[in-house]
Design an enzyme around this catalytic site. Sequence first.
Site, PDB file in Angstrom:
ATOM      1  N   PHE A  11       0.863  -1.091   0.133  1.00  0.00           N
ATOM      2  CA  PHE A  11      -0.100  -0.053   0.022  1.00  0.00           C
ATOM      3  C   PHE A  11       0.760   1.414  -0.176  1.00  0.00           C
ATOM      4  CE2 PHE A  11      -2.181   2.613   3.411  1.00  0.00           C
ATOM      5  CZ  PHE A  11      -2.582   3.600   2.541  1.00  0.00           C
ATOM      6  N   ALA A  74       8.601  -2.769   3.988  1.00  0.00           N
ATOM      7  CA  ALA A  74       8.229  -4.176   4.121  1.00  0.00           C
ATOM      8  C   ALA A  74       8.085  -4.389   5.620  1.00  0.00           C
ATOM      9  CB  ALA A  74       9.304  -5.118   3.598  1.00  0.00           C
ATOM     10  N   ILE A  77       1.975  -5.963   9.148  1.00  0.00           N
ATOM     11  CA  ILE A  77       1.460  -4.702   9.618  1.00  0.00           C
ATOM     12  C   ILE A  77       0.440  -4.653  10.577  1.00  0.00           C
ATOM     13  CG2 ILE A  77       2.177  -3.647   7.309  1.00  0.00           C
ATOM     14  CD1 ILE A  77      -1.065  -3.899   6.989  1.00  0.00           C
ATOM     15  N   TYR A 143       3.746  -5.878  17.890  1.00  0.00           N
ATOM     16  CA  TYR A 143       3.968  -5.114  16.949  1.00  0.00           C
ATOM     17  C   TYR A 143       4.795  -3.827  17.073  1.00  0.00           C
ATOM     18  CZ  TYR A 143       2.686  -1.902  12.891  1.00  0.00           C
ATOM     19  OH  TYR A 143       2.782  -1.026  11.927  1.00  0.00           O
ATOM     20  N   LYS A 147       8.653  -2.643  16.221  1.00  0.00           N
ATOM     21  CA  LYS A 147       9.175  -1.400  15.563  1.00  0.00           C
ATOM     22  C   LYS A 147      10.152  -0.474  16.517  1.00  0.00           C
ATOM     23  CE  LYS A 147       6.448  -1.502  11.666  1.00  0.00           C
ATOM     24  NZ  LYS A 147       7.172  -1.490  10.409  1.00  0.00           N
ATOM     25  N   VAL A 186      -8.641   0.126   8.978  1.00  0.00           N
ATOM     26  CA  VAL A 186     -10.165   0.250   9.231  1.00  0.00           C
ATOM     27  C   VAL A 186     -10.774   0.892   8.041  1.00  0.00           C
ATOM     28  CG1 VAL A 186     -10.052   2.344  10.584  1.00  0.00           C
ATOM     29  CG2 VAL A 186     -11.828   0.590  10.912  1.00  0.00           C
ATOM     30  N   ARG A 272     -10.648  -4.985  20.938  1.00  0.00           N
ATOM     31  CA  ARG A 272      -9.755  -6.004  20.424  1.00  0.00           C
ATOM     32  C   ARG A 272      -8.214  -6.116  21.034  1.00  0.00           C
ATOM     33  NH1 ARG A 272      -8.215  -4.699  14.105  1.00  0.00           N
ATOM     34  NH2 ARG A 272      -7.142  -3.069  14.926  1.00  0.00           N
TER      35      ARG A 272
HETATM   36  O1  LIG Z   1     -12.825  -3.809  11.667  1.00  0.00           O
HETATM   37  C1  LIG Z   1     -12.366  -3.091  12.039  1.00  0.00           C
HETATM   38  C2  LIG Z   1     -11.047  -2.801  12.175  1.00  0.00           C
HETATM   39  C3  LIG Z   1     -10.477  -1.875  12.998  1.00  0.00           C
HETATM   40  N1  LIG Z   1     -11.363  -1.188  14.032  1.00  0.00           N
HETATM   41  C4  LIG Z   1     -10.861  -0.283  14.822  1.00  0.00           C
HETATM   42  O2  LIG Z   1     -10.389   0.856  14.098  1.00  0.00           O
HETATM   43  C5  LIG Z   1      -9.168   1.144  14.821  1.00  0.00           C
HETATM   44  C6  LIG Z   1      -7.994   1.450  13.740  1.00  0.00           C
HETATM   45  O3  LIG Z   1      -7.495  -0.058  13.531  1.00  0.00           O
HETATM   46  P1  LIG Z   1      -6.441  -0.576  12.477  1.00  0.00           P
HETATM   47  O4  LIG Z   1      -6.581  -1.949  12.589  1.00  0.00           O
HETATM   48  O5  LIG Z   1      -6.774   0.225  11.196  1.00  0.00           O
HETATM   49  O6  LIG Z   1      -5.241   0.149  12.844  1.00  0.00           O
HETATM   50  P2  LIG Z   1      -4.380   0.262  14.201  1.00  0.00           P
HETATM   51  O7  LIG Z   1      -4.878   1.287  15.111  1.00  0.00           O
HETATM   52  O8  LIG Z   1      -4.425  -1.037  15.077  1.00  0.00           O
HETATM   53  O9  LIG Z   1      -2.782   0.643  13.740  1.00  0.00           O
HETATM   54  C7  LIG Z   1      -1.863  -0.271  13.613  1.00  0.00           C
HETATM   55  O10 LIG Z   1      -2.166  -0.614  12.305  1.00  0.00           O
HETATM   56  C8  LIG Z   1      -1.885   0.145  11.339  1.00  0.00           C
HETATM   57  C9  LIG Z   1      -2.087  -0.776   9.920  1.00  0.00           C
HETATM   58  O11 LIG Z   1      -3.122  -0.322   9.307  1.00  0.00           O
HETATM   59  C10 LIG Z   1      -0.363   0.516  11.199  1.00  0.00           C
HETATM   60  O12 LIG Z   1       0.543  -0.366  11.307  1.00  0.00           O
HETATM   61  C11 LIG Z   1      -0.331   1.375  12.547  1.00  0.00           C
HETATM   62  O13 LIG Z   1       0.983   1.809  12.597  1.00  0.00           O
HETATM   63  C12 LIG Z   1      -0.620   0.324  13.719  1.00  0.00           C
HETATM   64  O14 LIG Z   1      -0.702   1.410  14.827  1.00  0.00           O
HETATM   65  C13 LIG Z   1      -9.167   0.543  16.116  1.00  0.00           C
HETATM   66  O15 LIG Z   1      -9.337   1.460  17.007  1.00  0.00           O
HETATM   67  C14 LIG Z   1      -9.606  -0.631  15.677  1.00  0.00           C
HETATM   68  O16 LIG Z   1     -10.215  -1.277  17.023  1.00  0.00           O
HETATM   69  C15 LIG Z   1     -12.721  -1.510  14.114  1.00  0.00           C
HETATM   70  O17 LIG Z   1     -13.336  -1.022  14.954  1.00  0.00           O
HETATM   71  N2  LIG Z   1     -13.204  -2.450  13.109  1.00  0.00           N
END
Ligand SMILES: O=c1ccn([C@@H]2O[C@H](COP(=O)(O)OP(=O)(O)O[C@H]3O[C@H](CO)[C@H](O)[C@H](O)[C@H]3O)[C@@H](O)[C@H]2O)c(=O)[nH]1
Length: 313
Positions: A11, A74, A77, A143, A147, A186, A272
């Site tokens: 991405f 890479a 993620i 994770y 990092k 998300v 989660r």
């Molecule tokens: O189906 C979903 C997926 C996510 N979420 C919520 O959305 C927010 C964002 O979640 P993501 O999985 O998109 O991303 P994260 O905050 O877990 O972020 C992590 O994952 C990212 C990848 O997209 C990057 O790697 C970033 O550095 C790392 O902090 C969180 O509160 C999560 O609980 C939902 O409610 N429903």
Amino acid sequence: MRVLVTGGAGFIGSHIVDALLEKGVDVAVLDDFSSGRRENLPEGVPVYEVDVRDPEAVRAAFAEFAPTHVSHQAAQISVAVSVKQPLRDASVNVLGGLNVLEAAREVGVRHVVFASTGGAIYGEVPEGERADESWPPRPASPYAAAKAAFEGYLEVYHRQFGLRYTALRYGNVYGPRQDPHGEAGVVAIFARHLLAGKPVTVYARREAGDDGGVRDYVYVGDVVAANLMALGGDLEGVYNVGTGRGRSTREVLRTVARALGVEPRVEPAGVRPGDLERSVLDPSRLESSGWRAEVAFDEGIRRTVEWFKENPF
Ligand SMILES: O=c1ccn([C@@H]2O[C@H](COP(=O)(O)OP(=O)(O)O[C@H]3O[C@H](CO)[C@H](O)[C@H](O)[C@H]3O)[C@@H](O)[C@H]2O)c(=O)[nH]1
């Protein structure tokens, strides 16, 4: 300048590749295509189909392309995957990264730009605050720990071998080409589910009124701009890449749904494992080097959903 982009079919990596090619820079991609996609790559760019966990293959790719700069994108993620499989996460994000650093050292790479995490490295960011780079890492997931560990190795290689580095601590990056199939990303997940008429999951505490986690969502084009500044030698050390503004998962959902003109169906779920409640970054350090988050959230979401409409993933 010759830039090897690891994760260049992914991405963020593929947007960096596009931007470098546009500037006339010599670029090659190293990717194992486990999540990266050939469709993300422009024609003609040299590709090394290599897993960063394979030291010999990484070394051979570096020896052949002889990069002066490395953009190390890479990675494994997903925070959620790292919680379930910490060894797998570390084997890619720590040991894989070390393979890249060793190969870089051997061919005399001058500068490594690393995709670090602002979203996870600081742990919980209390209401009303924004994390700046002086905050010590407080990893709450494997994770984030991996990092942070790799940033430590970058500092070691800098001190021992003079290898320059920039660790860009990304907020939650979103935009066209983000993979909606995993558990992370998300915006992409919501866009794809809503386009398919499927319900979405919002992870939140059970109490009424919890809108889910708060994150600093930053558009991929703005992240690419920070990467170009870093590769150009304008940034050394550690920088947050974010907007300074937190948004809840519910707000993200509302914005994506509005851009698509649909009414979302929501399946509530508990928090989660490994997820933070709140993460918001202070981007002042990067801003003082001339960077700005140029793309407003509504506009970034609009561009993203347009892309998902035209490119059924
Ligand atoms: O189906 C979903 C997926 C996510 N979420 C919520 O959305 C927010 C964002 O979640 P993501 O999985 O998109 O991303 P994260 O905050 O877990 O972020 C992590 O994952 C990212 C990848 O997209 C990057 O790697 C970033 O550095 C790392 O902090 C969180 O509160 C999560 O609980 C939902 O409610 N429903």
